[in-house]
Design a protein around this motif. Structure first.
Motif, PDB file in Angstrom:
ATOM      1  N   PRO A  81     -69.803  -7.518 -53.285  1.00  0.00           N
ATOM      2  CA  PRO A  81     -70.918  -8.346 -54.110  1.00  0.00           C
ATOM      3  C   PRO A  81     -71.798  -7.293 -54.898  1.00  0.00           C
ATOM      4  N   ASP A 162     -69.082 -12.062 -58.966  1.00  0.00           N
ATOM      5  CA  ASP A 162     -69.034 -12.781 -57.633  1.00  0.00           C
ATOM      6  C   ASP A 162     -70.318 -13.745 -57.603  1.00  0.00           C
ATOM      7  N   SER A 164     -72.753 -14.025 -55.361  1.00  0.00           N
ATOM      8  CA  SER A 164     -73.941 -13.345 -55.018  1.00  0.00           C
ATOM      9  C   SER A 164     -74.625 -12.858 -56.108  1.00  0.00           C
ATOM     10  N   ALA A 418     -74.677 -10.941 -48.715  1.00  0.00           N
ATOM     11  CA  ALA A 418     -74.024 -11.338 -49.736  1.00  0.00           C
ATOM     12  C   ALA A 418     -72.849 -12.187 -48.862  1.00  0.00           C
ATOM     13  N   GLU A 421     -69.251 -13.559 -50.288  1.00  0.00           N
ATOM     14  CA  GLU A 421     -68.362 -12.686 -50.440  1.00  0.00           C
ATOM     15  C   GLU A 421     -67.846 -12.497 -48.935  1.00  0.00           C
TER      16      GLU A 421
END
Length: 1019
Positions: A81, A162, A164, A418, A421
């Motif tokens: 992340p 990603d 996050s 995160a 993830e």
């Protein structure tokens, strides 16, 4: 070592994009004035997004701005992340040094989750609020950077981002309101398939006024010619060559470069039609060793470190340097800006090289990377190590190694808050589970970290049971459920919890089963979906009678807590007390404090013990301070402020809400829990008559609030404030939004929402609609404990019935409605001077609705309400008392009451109430100014309707109209034609400024234009 090598195919001149540079420069200028901006640059692969960004960043830097850049990773990015933001912050740290550390002062423990250079992360729990704190402290860092100079944060390749990273970027865009910050991000449009996660992200941001979206178009002939001239360095290129390359490249700048290189190599422009062949042509021009290095680098990721590449190749260092020199010289690889590794010239080239590998070859290369990293972890950055290793083993198709490393990567993502993830890696582990042997599960996987997911004591096994000492599939599912809940993917969390319940035999493992049930209940509640009560009831049956455990305490506490906002009963009081005893016994301190807060509310709601409830809640708040759990403390402060406000102690509620907001701001929760604290502060300020500050706070909250966060509360408060301004259209819109957000129908929200609906219907001259709103509200359960909201609803509904006396359509059912209002009032338990004042108001309004109110009744209400110091109920009581005094012929007394009411209404900004006060004064011939006249010279009461400019004939028509007569009936009664009656009605509607006959009739009755006409007259 290779950073200074010439890259022959890149045009030395910047071609085209004049309008885009202008728009970026304008955005930079706006950001420089303290208005943060965001620009999203989209375009197909090879269209020139990176070149445009490089050119702009250089110009911004030359203009005095601080710039930093981070790129999203393609290969090996799963489970890693915040990669682009970590890179961008690292570059800022290296370039600014002490200035960076000064800006981060006080936030190091939080920012360590993004930047490992800050050392160990703080010891706060990795929960939903931990992520909110991380986001808040990151925003604060950028605010400090942008206080004195303009900062440009650039992020490349958002299509690989990603979740996050996307959520943190969205948070920054929404919350940086007074900083000199420009965020620029690029993404590939041709990668955005219909379900690509970037699509909703872009759609969400595009609605914000500070966000601009640019789409890069392909080059035309003029730009292609200029690009070729720069690449070839031969002046104006041959027209035929330009046409051929334009046709083959279709104006894509990257393809123009590749085709120009082919031309320089003597290939003309007669390349194969295959895009992959175009991209591979210069790779195939390298010697065999350099091609091997490029193929291996392609599996290393978007960026591969020099030392890692050397370890994987295990070649002679000189031979490796020569191969890399050839790849860099051919502009296939580029040294990164820090000189520690290499990137491909363009992601399309890396994709083509990777796709050209044989399946077995790709698996073998990934295995080499994994073994090299395992042998020498220092070859990759420590924050990227778990995810990189997990991905290398996964793409090596080695489930036995991929499963444990996926779990390690999930744990690492959790430590960085995160959760999306983390969930991705846990789902990978679930995918691999059946591919791994029992021996691996027993001996390779380390024991599960119970404390992070299950509270202490939730393992159903005995300590000697081997199953309790090793990881199980249900453990991974449990962690995935928590990760899904924390990252907001509650639909996925519900599905995972359901899968967990299928694996757990509830007879053998009731505590685990109950744990999954209460997590399903929480997610159903968050989704505003039914079924949470059933899940809690099932969990209760599973743990009731078992030995004490943290899960048991949590089940009891949750059941009691949910009941507080729905239909609390005495059994829930006992349940909260049981939860406290069990939590104390097993050491579940947070659960204990939650249960104590619930107990305080229940003592207030169920027992009518206001002081006891306050004392319990105050003690729980102090206990939360000792524990140092921010979200727990803020829940207590919020509940305490709400309780104080409900008792009429608005000043204390304001103090508590301000304290909570200050604490939330200091702990990174301002834009999370801060929303409901803001709502409580706004409500208490409005009670005190400080409406301007309330409106400013609410407007600021709407700017920084997260979508859907306590929307039913904030929208309803916005509607209440709009009513005070007389903006009924806005109030109606906000009412609809509040109702949509309050689908579950919590009494703490539904009662004030119903009150707003009643007020809007009344002001719109729709008494039957107001009645229907009231009856619907009375049909709901769980009104006890909300006297501060239920009393005003009943009083204003009774007022609507009083104002519609004599209106034919309102007569039917009036007695039943008044009886229902009286019965609802009798169920309430006044616990403070404010409640007693409302109770007196209710008695008087019910009497007025029967045309039987007396001045003494209103005087008692005024007397009760004066000590509260709250302007609204007192102003209303004063108005009604003045009306009673006018009817009793006590004009001077009425004038004094009206003046005081007018002052209170004006101070509060209550325009509708002020209009009613002014209308009564005008009808009665009273002045609202303190100048007195001799009693003998007092003017007589104005004739009915004079204040509206009605003629005597129009007054006659209005009297009959108020009885509900038709135009034909009016014509027959007054010996005029129906057409003339219709003209009179139209004139009356215009002079009264109402929209229809019903509103005109309601206004006439509400203002008592015909006081002798309180009963319906028929023909």
């Amino acid at each position: 070592m290779l950073a200074s090598m010439q890259q022959i195919s890149v045009s030395p001149v910047f071609v085209g994009r004049g309008s885009e540079i202008t728009e970026l420069t304008d955005a930079l200028r706006r950001a420089g004035t303290g208005s943060p901006q965001a620009v999203l640059i989209g375009g197909e692969a090879g269209i020139g997004k990176t070149r445009l960004l490089e050119e702009f960043l250089q110009r911004a830097c030359d203009g005095g701005a601080v710039t930093t850049l981070g790129s999203c990773l393609e290969v090996g990015a799963e489970g890693l992340p915040y990669a682009p933001l970590a890179t961008a912050l690292r570059r800022l740290h290296r370039s600014l040094g002490a200035e960076f550390e000064a800006a981060a002062a006080g936030s190091e423990g939080h920012l360590a989750r993004l930047l490992s250079e800050f050392g160990e992360a703080d010891g706060e729990p990795n929960d939903e609020y931990g992520r909110a704190r991380l986001f808040e402290h990151t925003a604060r860092l950028f605010e400090r950077f942008g206080a004195e100079r303009t900062l440009v944060l650039a992020v490349e390749d958002l299509h690989w981002s990603d979740r996050s990273t996307r959520e943190l970027l969205a948070f920054l865009v929404r919350t940086l309101h007074r900083s000199r910050v420009l965020l620029v991000a690029t993404y590939r449009t041709d990668d955005l398939h219909r379900r690509h996660p970037l699509r909703p992200f872009l759609a969400e941001l595009e609605r914000l006024r500070t966000v601009q979206r640019l789409e890069l178009a392909r080059f035309g002939r003029r730009e292609v010619a200029a690009q070729l001239a720069g690449i070839l360095g031969t002046g104006a290129p041959d027209h035929q060559l330009v046409d051929r390359i334009l046709r083959r490249s279709e104006g894509n700048p990257f393809f123009v470069e590749e085709l120009a290189t082919a031309f320089e190599d003597g290939c003309g422009a007669g390349l194969t039609d295959s895009l992959r062949d175009i991209l591979l042509v210069r790779v195939e021009g390298l010697d065999e060793e350099a091609q091997r290095v490029v193929r291996i680098a392609a599996e290393g990721g978007s960026h591969v470190e020099h030392a890692l590449l050397a370890a994987v190749l295990d070649d002679d260092e000189e031979a490796l340097i020569e191969a890399l020199r050839a790849a860099v010289g051919a502009n296939i690889l580029r040294p990164d800006s820090e000189g520690e590794g290499y990137r491909f010239r363009h992601a399309l080239v890396r994709e083509a090289v990777s796709d050209d590998l044989l399946p077995g070859e790709r698996h073998r290369i990934n295995r080499k990377f994994a073994l090299a990293v395992e042998a020498q972890p220092q070859l990759v950055p420590c924050d990227a190590l778990p995810a990189r290793l997990a991905n290398y083993w996964y793409h090596a198709h080695d489930p036995a190694r991929a499963l444990p490393t996926a779990l390690d990567a999930a744990r690492a993502a959790r430590r960085r808050n995160a959760f999306a993830e983390q969930l991705g890696m846990l789902e990978r582990a679930l995918e691999l589970w059946d591919q791994v042997s029992e021996e691996v599960l027993t001996h390779t996987l380390r024991p599960y970290d119970w404390a992070e997911t299950y509270p202490p004591g939730s393992c159903d096994h005995s300590p000697a049971d081997a199953d309790c000492d090793r990881i199980q599939l249900v453990d991974v599912l449990a962690e995935a459920v928590v990760a899904a809940r924390r990252c907001g993917d509650r639909e996925r969390g519900l599905s995972l919890a359901k899968r967990g319940l299928r694996l757990v035999d509830e007879a053998e493992h009731p505590v685990r089963s109950a744990w999954f049930r209460i997590n399903r209940a929480r997610m159903l509640g968050n989704l505003r979906r039914s079924g949470d009560d059933e899940e809690i009831a099932r969990a209760y049956r599973l743990v009731d009678g078992l030995p004490p455990s943290a899960v048991q305490a949590e089940v009891f506490a949750l059941a009691a807590g949910v009941a507080v906002v729905r239909s609390p009963r005495l059994e829930h009081l006992e349940l909260a007390q049981r939860a406290i005893r069990i939590a104390e016994q097993v050491g579940a301190h947070s659960v204990e404090v939650h249960a104590r807060m619930t107990l305080g509310s229940l003592r207030y709601d169920l027992l009518g013990d206001a002081e006891g409830g306050l004392a319990e809640l105050t003690a729980a708040v102090e206990r939360a301070r000792q524990l140092g759990v921010p979200d727990l403390l803020l829940r207590g402060i919020n509940n305490l402020a709400s309780m104080q406000r409900g008792l009429g102690r608005a000043e204390e509620a304001v103090r508590l809400a301000r304290e909570g907001l200050e604490y939330a701001d200091g702990n990174g929760l301002q834009r999370n829990i801060g929303n409901i604290l803001t709502g409580n502060l706004v409500e208490a300020l409005a009670d005190l008559g400080q409406v301007r500050e309330a409106q400013e706070l609410l407007a600021a909250s709407e700017l920084v609030g997260l979508p859907g966060s306590h929307a039913e509360f904030l929208d309803r408060m916005g509607g209440d404030l709009a009513v005070l301004r007389g903006d009924f259209a806005t109030a109606a819109t906000l009412l609809a939004q509040a109702r949509a957000a309050n689908r579950v129908g919590q009494a703490q929200h539904s009662v004030p929402i119903s009150r707003l609906a009643v007020r809007l219907a009344a002001y719109g001259g729709r008494p039957l609609e107001a009645r229907a709103e009231l009856l619907a509200a009375l049909a709901e359960e769980g009104r006890l404990g909300y006297e501060a909201d239920v009393y005003p609803l009943l009083v204003e509904a009774a007022g609507v019935e009083a104002d519609s006396l004599g209106l034919p359509e309102a007569e039917a059912g009036r007695a039943e409605v008044l009886a229902a209002i009286a019965a609802a009032g009798a169920d309430l338990r006044p616990q403070s001077p404010l409640h007693h004042g409302w109770a007196r108001l209710l008695e008087a309004e019910l009497a007025r609705a029967r045309a039987a109110d007396t001045p003494e009744q209103w005087a008692r209400a005024v007397t009760e309400l004066r000590p509260t110091g709250l302007p609204y109920p007192l102003a209303l009581a004063l108005l009604r008392a003045a009306e009673a005094e006018v009817r009793a012929g006590r004009r001077e007394s009425a004038a004094e009451l009206l003046r005081e009411a007018a002052e209170l209404a004006a101070a509060r900004g209550d325009r509708p109430l002020g209009a009613q006060i002014a209308a009564l004064a005008e009808r009665a011939g009273l002045t609202l100014t303190p100048a007195a006249r001799p009693a003998a010279a007092a003017a007589p009461v104005q004739a009915v309707g004079d204040s509206f400019g009605l003629t005597p004939r129009e007054r006659d028509v209005l009297r009959l109209l108020a009885r509900g007569w038709t135009n034909r009936q009016i014509a027959e009664e007054l010996y005029i034609s129906p057409k003339t009656a219709s003209v009179h009605v139209s004139n009356i509607l215009g002079k009264l400024e109402v929209g229809g006959r019903g509103e005109a009739a309601a206004l006439a009755h509400r203002l008592r234009l015909f006081p002798d006409d309180l009963a319906p007259a028929g023909r």
